[in-house]
Each structure stands twice: as structure tokens, then as C-alpha cells.
Design a protein around this motif. Structure first.
Motif, PDB file in Angstrom:
ATOM      1  N   TYR A   1      -0.696 -42.912  79.047  1.00 48.23           N
ATOM      2  CA  TYR A   1      -0.056 -41.631  79.334  1.00 48.23           C
ATOM      3  C   TYR A   1       0.693 -41.227  78.073  1.00 48.23           C
ATOM      4  O   TYR A   1       1.440 -42.027  77.497  1.00 48.23           O
ATOM      5  CB  TYR A   1       0.889 -41.767  80.526  1.00 48.23           C
TER       6      TYR A   1
ATOM      7  N   LEU B   1       5.116 -41.730  87.799  1.00 49.49           N
ATOM      8  CA  LEU B   1       5.275 -41.495  86.375  1.00 49.49           C
ATOM      9  C   LEU B   1       6.693 -40.991  86.126  1.00 49.49           C
ATOM     10  O   LEU B   1       7.102 -39.955  86.675  1.00 49.49           O
ATOM     11  CB  LEU B   1       4.263 -40.446  85.894  1.00 49.49           C
TER      12      LEU B   1
ATOM     13  N   THR C   1      -1.101 -35.378  89.479  1.00 46.04           N
ATOM     14  CA  THR C   1       0.159 -35.497  90.211  1.00 46.04           C
ATOM     15  C   THR C   1      -0.034 -35.053  91.657  1.00 46.04           C
ATOM     16  O   THR C   1      -0.917 -34.263  91.976  1.00 46.04           O
ATOM     17  CB  THR C   1       1.257 -34.645  89.553  1.00 46.04           C
TER      18      THR C   1
ATOM     19  N   ARG D   1       1.606 -44.752  93.021  1.00 47.55           N
ATOM     20  CA  ARG D   1       1.762 -44.728  91.563  1.00 47.55           C
ATOM     21  C   ARG D   1       2.726 -43.615  91.171  1.00 47.55           C
ATOM     22  O   ARG D   1       2.692 -42.510  91.736  1.00 47.55           O
ATOM     23  CB  ARG D   1       0.407 -44.541  90.881  1.00 47.55           C
TER      24      ARG D   1
ATOM     25  N   PRO E   1       6.307 -40.373  78.922  1.00 48.07           N
ATOM     26  CA  PRO E   1       5.897 -40.835  80.252  1.00 48.07           C
ATOM     27  C   PRO E   1       5.897 -42.353  80.362  1.00 48.07           C
ATOM     28  O   PRO E   1       5.720 -43.066  79.377  1.00 48.07           O
ATOM     29  CB  PRO E   1       4.476 -40.281  80.379  1.00 48.07           C
TER      30      PRO E   1
ATOM     31  N   HIS F   1       4.571 -45.408  83.443  1.00 46.32           N
ATOM     32  CA  HIS F   1       3.879 -45.615  84.718  1.00 46.32           C
ATOM     33  C   HIS F   1       4.407 -46.854  85.428  1.00 46.32           C
ATOM     34  O   HIS F   1       4.706 -47.876  84.800  1.00 46.32           O
ATOM     35  CB  HIS F   1       2.381 -45.782  84.446  1.00 46.32           C
TER      36      HIS F   1
ATOM     37  N   THR G   1       9.524 -39.633  83.317  1.00 44.20           N
ATOM     38  CA  THR G   1       9.543 -38.914  82.046  1.00 44.20           C
ATOM     39  C   THR G   1      10.980 -38.790  81.553  1.00 44.20           C
ATOM     40  O   THR G   1      11.917 -39.273  82.194  1.00 44.20           O
ATOM     41  CB  THR G   1       8.912 -37.513  82.168  1.00 44.20           C
TER      42      THR G   1
END
Length: 510
Positions: free
Chosen positions: A110, A153, A170, A151, A142, A144, A155
Motif C-alpha cells: 500500500y 488500513l 475500501t 482488514r 498507509p 495494513h 493512514t
């Protein structure tokens, strides 16, 4: 990969202590074991994202304005790294702080490009990597993590997105998930700048590292802040050992320490990669450092208190020793461009031809302002670079130390003869008749630059002009870049380069 600076190999405590630079600290334990010293990568390799795959290690890092981008490095011991692939062939934009991870035996990166989040995927860290997929997120940095098949993410700014099961889209909008640790008001920082999340799961806890304080600015700005939670979505509890990593004084060797990610060895030892500017040599960019991590009885982690960034540290894998960084010298013998190279703002395979002992580079634009130079990152306080160049009529080509198109110094051969561009962009020309071939050399003596040239069957000559580049760095120019050797070609026709050579010290022609 960019210098052959001498490091310390197997030695007794006495001989090692005598060879250490002034101020370098020596660990008292395991003195007979091979040690390493930071940086583990000289030159600009920031925002590193290491993972372990079996007994081996892979990482990628910010590639910024160069292509191919997202270089993939491989190591057997976390200290010695060699490039093995690149996940982005074409220029995607300025690539910051990527996140390499494995999920259910598949690999993902990512990454933000021009402040928008993308993802690429592959069956193995060496590829083949897919084309980038735009996740539709305007953010940077990002990271993970997964929990029970879901899952997520993270930021910058403490935001979190849930991802689809395949990790390629997303499921909804961002939600706030984390707030900044309150930096003491007495600390001199650039900004709060909550960024650089890094995540892992261990022994029933999820751990979140973030960077705070700003990656540039004062030497004490950056830091690694840690928190933990029983769930990947929080709530998060701050570590009592915060800041985990932080530069204490602007007089330290390693400034703006931060952006840390943890990785373990197969033997169960833990380490953290961080990046840092070297005091007095910000032109090298943010170099990659490795610090051992100790876990506490109550489930937190900290840098081992007897170890500093400038310590001599036992090798993570016994039986291994630190090797010189990879030499970027290139005789151009292979049909593929070496992994040490990156083009500024583009990768046009039709523009160059390499192999059989030369690199032919088509001219582009009218000067540094509108051409794409070919660069290789370099570490070390002093070094020498040299290349042989031959030009077509109307072409100007040569060797530079390049920060960005507006800030570079170098030596070229062209229709007006020899061109010397000094640090402020001013260019001087010296007629050379109808010369179309020359060997060009740049000597970087602790950021003071001298230029040399040699015509066929003639002795070396030093130009009367020199340059000084200590101001070519992010705090003055922005861009988060570094000064790196570069090959350039503009005008019409093309240039041929042979025998690009690099020495990790001053090498004055005789």
C-alpha cells in the motif's frame, strides 16, 4: 547500496575499540560476536517497511520522484541488503512511505503517490507485481492490519478505513481511530504531524507505532510513539516508554530519528528500522538505521537502554558480518538497466539502450529543467564518480550531483565545449574545439565539489570552478530528496556513456 564505506567485521574487543570513530559506543556484552554500525543503508532510503518471510527479509521504502519505483530489497540478516526487484516500473507520481505486508500467503504494498493511496499485489516479494489499483483515498502513510478476517488500513492523521476481503478496495469512509501522543511542550519540533503508522499483532495485543514531530525541521523533531490495544481498531493505550525513539540533542550524530517499524528474526529477536538525517550531512537524505528492541515483562517494548543509534551492535543473525554497501558502478554489460538506477519523473524504455559496454541515452529537453536525468543514490561524506561520454552533434551530456532540476551541480560536454554548473545554477563554458568524447569526473569532498575532465589521449585537467552543496536538502529546498550522482542528456541526438565508476573516497587524477 551506494557506498563501499569500510565497516567493522569480526574482531576482538580491543582491535574493534581502536578502530571505532570518535564517540562511537561499544557494547560490553557479546564483544567477540560480529557487530554492525549504523547506517545499514547509506544515502536516502526513508520510511522503510521490512518484513520477514521464513528466514529471509524484504523491504521497500519511499522512492519519491524516481522510476522504477518501490525498490524491493532482500537480506539474510537485516543488516546487509541487496536490491532484487522494483514493484513500480512506470512513474506513478511522488511515492511516499509504502507499506509492504503479507496476508494469507500473498503480498501487498500500500503506497501513496501524489497524496493518493494505491495498492499493488504479488505472489512473492520479488514479484511479479500487479498494476497499481487506486483505493480512492486522499492520504499518505498507509498501514495494513487484519483481525478475524477483517482488514483495515490506517493512514496519517489517525484515520482508519475498512478494506474489502481482497484488500483491493475500501468498504466505507474513514473514521478517526487514533490521536496524537501529547509531545512535551519543552521539545523542539517541526509540527505534531501524526503520520507513519506501523502495525503488528503479538501475544494477544495489537501494537501501533506512529511518527510524530515532523520528519524535517529541528534535529530533535521526529520520534517513534507506540500504543497497544486488544483489537486492531482500538481503543489504543499509549506506551509508558514513549517516545520509544527520539533524538535528544541537535549535537547528536543522528538527527530526526523516527518512522519505526518492528521486525523479528527467526530466532525470536526483535529490531526496529528507523530513518535519520546525519548531522552535517542532510544532503544524504534520510538514512536507514537498525535498533534492537527488548520486550518488557508487562508486554511493552523499548530500545535496549545500553544501545544508541551510534553504538556498535551485535549482528542480528550469528555467524554473519556487515558487508560494504553495494557499489553502484556500472560497466553497462547487461540488456536491463541495473536496479541501482532511477529516472527523474519518468521511465521511458524507448529512450535508452544498454548492454555491450555502453548506455545510449536519447537527448531530451533543453537542459536540466526539462530533461529526465538517470540517478543512483550515494552515501558517504566523500566520494568520486566518473563516466566516459560521447555525444552526437547538438547533444549536451554529462555527469551531475542532482537534487532536483533547479538544484544541481555538474560537468557536461556539448556544442559549446565544457559546461560547469555550480551549486547556485550558474553555468560556465570552456571551448574545446570540436571535441565529442571525454571522461568526466566529480569529486565530492565533504560537500565541496571539484570537476575534472580528460580528452582522448590527453592528461586530466581540473576546472577552475568548484561548487558547494551543503544547502541542498529538505530543510532548505523541500521535497524530501537527497543529492545523488546523475547522468544527463539534452538537446538533439543522443549520448553514449561507458564505465560509470564510483569510489567511496576522494580519488584525484594523477
Amino acid at each position: 547500496m551506494i557506498t563501499r564505506r569500510r565497516f567493522f567485521r569480526d574482531a576482538s574487543r580491543t582491535s574493534l575499540a581502536l578502530s571505532l570513530p570518535p564517540g562511537l559506543r561499544m557494547l560490553s556484552a557479546e564483544a567477540a560476536r560480529s557487530v554492525y554500525t549504523n547506517p545499514i543503508m547509506g544515502g536516502d532510503h526513508p520510511d522503510a517497511s521490512p518484513i520477514r518471510v521464513g528466514n529471509e527479509f524484504y523491504l521497500t521504502h519511499s522512492s519519491f520522484d524516481y522510476a522504477p519505483g518501490l525498490p524491493i530489497w532482500h537480506s539474510l540478516d537485516l543488516v546487509n541488503w541487496r536490491p532484487v526487484a522494483a514493484a513500480l516500473e512506470h512513474y506513478q507520481g511522488s511515492v511516499w512511505a509504502p507499506y509492504l505486508c503479507e496476508y494469507q500467503g500473498h503480498f501487498y504494498i500500500y503506497f501513496p503517490a501524489n497524496n493518493r493511496i494505491f495498492v499493488v499485489q504479488a505472489p512473492h516479494p520479488t514479484g511479479p507485481w500487479s498494476e497499481p489499483i487506486d483505493l480512492g483515498i486522499s492520504a499518505i502513510d498507509p498501514a495494513h492490519i487484519a483481525e478475524n478476517g477483517r482488514r483495515f488500513l490506517y493512514t496519517n492523521g489517525g484515520q482508519m478505513f475498512e478494506l474489502t476481503p481482497d484488500g483491493l478496495a475500501t468498504k466505507g469512509p474513514a473514521r478517526p481511530a487514533f490521536e496524537a501522543w501529547p509531545i512535551p511542550s519543552s521539545t523542539r519540533i517541526e509540527c505534531i504531524c501524526l503520520e507513519g503508522p506501523k502495525l503488528l499483532e503479538r501475544d494477544g495485543y495489537f501494537y501501533l507505532n506512529v511518527a510524530e514531530g515532523g520528519t524535517g525541521g529541528p534535529g530533535t523533531s521526529h520520534s517513534v510513539i507506540s500504543a497497544r490495544s486488544r483489537h486492531a481498531t482500538g481503543p489504543w493505550e499509549f506506551s509508558p516508554y514513549n517516545p520509544i525513539v527520539h533524538t535528544q540533542s541537535r549535537d547528536d550524530r543522528w538527527l530526526s530519528l523516527g518512522h519505526g517499524r518492528l521486525v523479528d528474526t527467526a530466532g525470536g529477536d526483535w529490531y526496529m528500522t528507523v530513518h535519520s538525517y546525519e548531522n552535517g550531512y542532510r544532503t544524504l537524505g534520510r538514512q536507514l538505521l537498525l535498533l534492537p528492541i527488548a520486550w518488557t515483562a508487562d508486554g511493552w517494548f523499548r530500545v535496549q537502554p545500553e544501545i544508541a543509534a551510534d553504538s556498535a551492535i551485535p549482528m542480528p543473525v550469528p555467524g554473519r558480518s556487515q558487508e560494504p554497501f553495494l557499489d553502484p558502478s556500472d560497466p553497462f554489460l547487461t540488456a536491463d538497466l541495473g536496479l541501482q538506477w532511477g529516472f527523474w519523473h519518468q521511465y521511458d524504455r524507448a529512450r535508452f539502450d544498454t548492454g555491450k559496454g555502453f548506455l545510449r541515452l536519447a537527448a531530451q529537453g533543453r537542459g536540466l529543467a526539462d530533461t529526465s536525468v538517470l540517478t543512483a543514490s550515494a552515501g558517504g561524506h566523500s566520494y568520486t564518480v566518473e563516466v566516459e561520454v560521447a555525444i552526437d552533434p547538438g547533444c549536451e551530456a554529462g555527469l551531475a550531483l542532482f537534487y532536483d532540476p533547479g538544484h544541481a551541480t555538474g560537468i557536461t560536454l556539448g556544442p559549446e565545449g565544457l559546461g560547469i554548473r555550480v551549486g547556485d545554477g550558474l553555468t560556465f563554458h570552456h571551448p574545446l574545439g570540436d571535441a565529442t568524447r571525454a571522461t568526466l569526473r566529480i569529486v565530492n569532498d565533504r560537500q565541496e565539489i571539484d570537476f575534472y575532465f580528460r580528452l582522448p589521449d590527453r592528461p586530466w585537467q581540473r576546472t577552475e570552478e568548484s561548487a558547494e552543496i551543503s544547502g541542498m536538502h529538505h530543510n532548505i529546498l523541500g521535497g524530501f530528496l537527497d543529492v545523488r550522482p546523475a547522468l544527463s542528456s539534452w538537446g538533439t541526438g543522443s549520448a553514449s556513456f561507458r564505465n560509470f565508476r564510483y569510489w567511496p573516497q576522494i580519488d584525484l587524477p594523477s
